[in-house]
Design a protein around this motif. Structure first.
Motif, PDB file in Angstrom:
ATOM      1  N   ALA A  14     130.209  99.650  91.024  1.00  0.00           N
ATOM      2  CA  ALA A  14     129.133  99.205  90.184  1.00  0.00           C
ATOM      3  C   ALA A  14     127.995 100.866  90.041  1.00  0.00           C
ATOM      4  O   ALA A  14     128.141 100.550  87.976  1.00  0.00           O
ATOM      5  N   PHE A  15     128.108 101.495  90.736  1.00  0.00           N
ATOM      6  CA  PHE A  15     127.344 102.431  90.116  1.00  0.00           C
ATOM      7  C   PHE A  15     127.900 103.381  89.588  1.00  0.00           C
ATOM      8  O   PHE A  15     127.120 104.329  88.448  1.00  0.00           O
ATOM      9  N   ASN A  16     128.742 103.783  89.230  1.00  0.00           N
ATOM     10  CA  ASN A  16     129.807 104.540  89.096  1.00  0.00           C
ATOM     11  C   ASN A  16     130.035 104.330  87.768  1.00  0.00           C
ATOM     12  O   ASN A  16     130.573 105.193  86.365  1.00  0.00           O
ATOM     13  N   SER A  17     130.789 103.256  87.132  1.00  0.00           N
ATOM     14  CA  SER A  17     131.083 102.387  85.907  1.00  0.00           C
ATOM     15  C   SER A  17     129.954 102.992  85.126  1.00  0.00           C
ATOM     16  O   SER A  17     128.888 102.808  84.910  1.00  0.00           O
ATOM     17  N   GLN A  18     131.147 102.956  84.054  1.00  0.00           N
ATOM     18  CA  GLN A  18     129.875 103.850  83.022  1.00  0.00           C
ATOM     19  C   GLN A  18     130.336 103.192  81.115  1.00  0.00           C
ATOM     20  O   GLN A  18     130.950 102.353  81.231  1.00  0.00           O
ATOM     21  N   ALA A  19     129.118 102.340  80.846  1.00  0.00           N
ATOM     22  CA  ALA A  19     128.810 102.042  79.638  1.00  0.00           C
ATOM     23  C   ALA A  19     129.840 102.373  78.597  1.00  0.00           C
ATOM     24  O   ALA A  19     129.242 103.584  77.938  1.00  0.00           O
ATOM     25  N   PHE A  20     130.148 101.428  77.121  1.00  0.00           N
ATOM     26  CA  PHE A  20     131.118 101.949  76.449  1.00  0.00           C
ATOM     27  C   PHE A  20     129.832 102.226  75.422  1.00  0.00           C
ATOM     28  O   PHE A  20     128.540 101.391  74.998  1.00  0.00           O
ATOM     29  N   THR A  21     129.806 103.568  74.956  1.00  0.00           N
ATOM     30  CA  THR A  21     128.238 104.515  74.125  1.00  0.00           C
ATOM     31  C   THR A  21     129.007 104.240  72.890  1.00  0.00           C
ATOM     32  O   THR A  21     129.457 104.711  72.381  1.00  0.00           O
ATOM     33  N   LEU A  22     127.880 104.176  71.781  1.00  0.00           N
ATOM     34  CA  LEU A  22     127.574 105.102  70.613  1.00  0.00           C
ATOM     35  C   LEU A  22     126.427 105.159  69.919  1.00  0.00           C
ATOM     36  O   LEU A  22     125.543 104.604  70.264  1.00  0.00           O
ATOM     37  N   THR A  23     126.807 106.890  69.329  1.00  0.00           N
ATOM     38  CA  THR A  23     125.859 107.470  68.711  1.00  0.00           C
ATOM     39  C   THR A  23     126.413 108.126  67.813  1.00  0.00           C
ATOM     40  O   THR A  23     127.248 107.776  67.045  1.00  0.00           O
ATOM     41  N   SER A  24     125.401 108.485  67.039  1.00  0.00           N
ATOM     42  CA  SER A  24     125.702 109.719  65.927  1.00  0.00           C
ATOM     43  C   SER A  24     123.927 110.071  65.611  1.00  0.00           C
ATOM     44  O   SER A  24     123.147 110.482  65.904  1.00  0.00           O
ATOM     45  N   ASN A  25     124.617 111.824  64.954  1.00  0.00           N
ATOM     46  CA  ASN A  25     123.943 112.522  64.595  1.00  0.00           C
ATOM     47  C   ASN A  25     123.249 112.082  63.335  1.00  0.00           C
ATOM     48  O   ASN A  25     122.102 113.172  62.860  1.00  0.00           O
ATOM     49  N   ASP A  26     123.620 111.186  62.406  1.00  0.00           N
ATOM     50  CA  ASP A  26     123.156 110.164  61.138  1.00  0.00           C
ATOM     51  C   ASP A  26     121.942 109.391  61.246  1.00  0.00           C
ATOM     52  O   ASP A  26     121.505 109.268  59.841  1.00  0.00           O
ATOM     53  N   ILE A  27     123.024 108.392  61.905  1.00  0.00           N
ATOM     54  CA  ILE A  27     121.354 107.604  62.223  1.00  0.00           C
ATOM     55  C   ILE A  27     121.132 107.454  63.542  1.00  0.00           C
ATOM     56  O   ILE A  27     121.368 107.341  63.963  1.00  0.00           O
ATOM     57  N   GLN A  28     119.773 106.399  63.086  1.00  0.00           N
ATOM     58  CA  GLN A  28     119.442 105.984  65.066  1.00  0.00           C
ATOM     59  C   GLN A  28     119.144 104.518  65.210  1.00  0.00           C
ATOM     60  O   GLN A  28     118.545 104.319  64.186  1.00  0.00           O
ATOM     61  N   GLU A  29     119.320 103.967  65.947  1.00  0.00           N
ATOM     62  CA  GLU A  29     118.816 103.524  66.373  1.00  0.00           C
ATOM     63  C   GLU A  29     117.158 101.877  66.238  1.00  0.00           C
ATOM     64  O   GLU A  29     116.152 102.898  65.891  1.00  0.00           O
ATOM     65  N   GLY A  30     117.407 101.170  65.418  1.00  0.00           N
ATOM     66  CA  GLY A  30     116.189 100.422  64.550  1.00  0.00           C
ATOM     67  C   GLY A  30     115.949 101.704  63.527  1.00  0.00           C
ATOM     68  O   GLY A  30     114.232 101.428  63.190  1.00  0.00           O
ATOM     69  N   SER A  31     116.056 102.803  63.262  1.00  0.00           N
ATOM     70  CA  SER A  31     115.865 103.833  62.873  1.00  0.00           C
ATOM     71  C   SER A  31     115.766 103.152  60.521  1.00  0.00           C
ATOM     72  O   SER A  31     117.447 102.997  60.487  1.00  0.00           O
ATOM     73  N   ARG A  32     115.315 104.079  60.063  1.00  0.00           N
ATOM     74  CA  ARG A  32     116.002 103.728  58.496  1.00  0.00           C
ATOM     75  C   ARG A  32     116.789 104.793  57.903  1.00  0.00           C
ATOM     76  O   ARG A  32     116.678 105.691  58.587  1.00  0.00           O
ATOM     77  N   MET A  33     117.958 104.402  57.507  1.00  0.00           N
ATOM     78  CA  MET A  33     118.648 104.869  56.762  1.00  0.00           C
ATOM     79  C   MET A  33     118.451 105.545  56.195  1.00  0.00           C
ATOM     80  O   MET A  33     118.141 104.843  55.532  1.00  0.00           O
ATOM     81  N   ALA A  34     118.870 107.603  55.597  1.00  0.00           N
ATOM     82  CA  ALA A  34     118.962 108.138  54.614  1.00  0.00           C
ATOM     83  C   ALA A  34     119.431 107.436  53.492  1.00  0.00           C
ATOM     84  O   ALA A  34     120.192 106.890  52.937  1.00  0.00           O
ATOM     85  N   ASP A  35     118.822 107.952  52.114  1.00  0.00           N
ATOM     86  CA  ASP A  35     119.258 107.838  51.313  1.00  0.00           C
ATOM     87  C   ASP A  35     121.384 107.974  50.968  1.00  0.00           C
ATOM     88  O   ASP A  35     122.102 107.345  50.192  1.00  0.00           O
ATOM     89  N   THR A  36     121.463 109.154  52.150  1.00  0.00           N
ATOM     90  CA  THR A  36     122.944 109.355  51.504  1.00  0.00           C
ATOM     91  C   THR A  36     124.003 108.623  52.321  1.00  0.00           C
ATOM     92  O   THR A  36     125.215 108.320  51.735  1.00  0.00           O
TER      93      THR A  36
END
Length: 176
Positions: A14-36
């Motif tokens: 359990a200690f060594n297991s890694q969670a599947f994760t998603l990240t972005s350079n453009d959008i952040q969790e809970g934040s407003r996206m740019a008009d882009t």
């Protein structure tokens, strides 16, 4: 005696297991996206570019990925599908900004605007903040089994029924 040996083994796993994760350079969790990343049309004046996304620690048995972008707050009774990309090779771990329409070996489906590929954020003016759930799905087969011209609801069902795991990043947008 077996019980005391088993506990450290399970704890270490359990200690060594890694969670599947998603990240972005453009959008952040809970934040407003740019008009882009907003739609160009329907009263919105964005650039309609898909955001950069990166994922890691998918299950070892993953044979392909899918990406979806979904707005559960759309005033439709069924949400709004902004992006459905299927059959992404398991060797892939990211997509660049603006990748929609340029992804090789990927099946991009029709979004709820009626176009193939990514369709940016565009909540109705005065409707308040909407959430945009970008999800990467780890799948056990190279191709998701679907009939010809499936609805996005059916695709969503099949993704949920078949996913080994999924990782979601939720950004927001408000039309001004």
């Amino acid at each position: 005696m077996k019980f005391t040996v088993l506990i450290p083994v399970l704890a270490a796993a359990a200690f060594n297991s890694q969670a599947f994760t998603l990240t972005s350079n453009d959008i952040q969790e809970g934040s407003r996206m740019a008009d882009t990343f907003a739609f160009q049309g329907f009263g919105c004046t964005g650039e309609n570019l898909s955001p950069q996304l990166s994922w890691k620690d998918a299950p070892k048995s993953t044979k392909s990925f899918a990406i979806t972008a979904y707005d559960p707050d759309a005033p439709t009774g069924s949400g709004w599908w902004h992006w459905v990309a299927l059959d992404i090779p398991s060797s892939t771990n990211s997509v660049k900004q603006g990748a929609s329409g340029h992804l090789k070996q990927v099946r991009e489906m029709e979004n709820d605007y009626g176009a193939i590929g990514f369709g940016g954020a565009c909540p109705p003016k005065g409707h308040g903040m909407h959430r945009y759930q970008f999800t990467v799905w780890a799948l056990p087969s190279e191709k998701l089994a679907l009939p010809e011209n499936p609805s996005n609801a059916l695709i969503g069902y099949m993704l949920n029924a078949n996913a080994l795991d999924k990782a979601t990043l939720t950004a927001t947008y408000v039309s001004e």
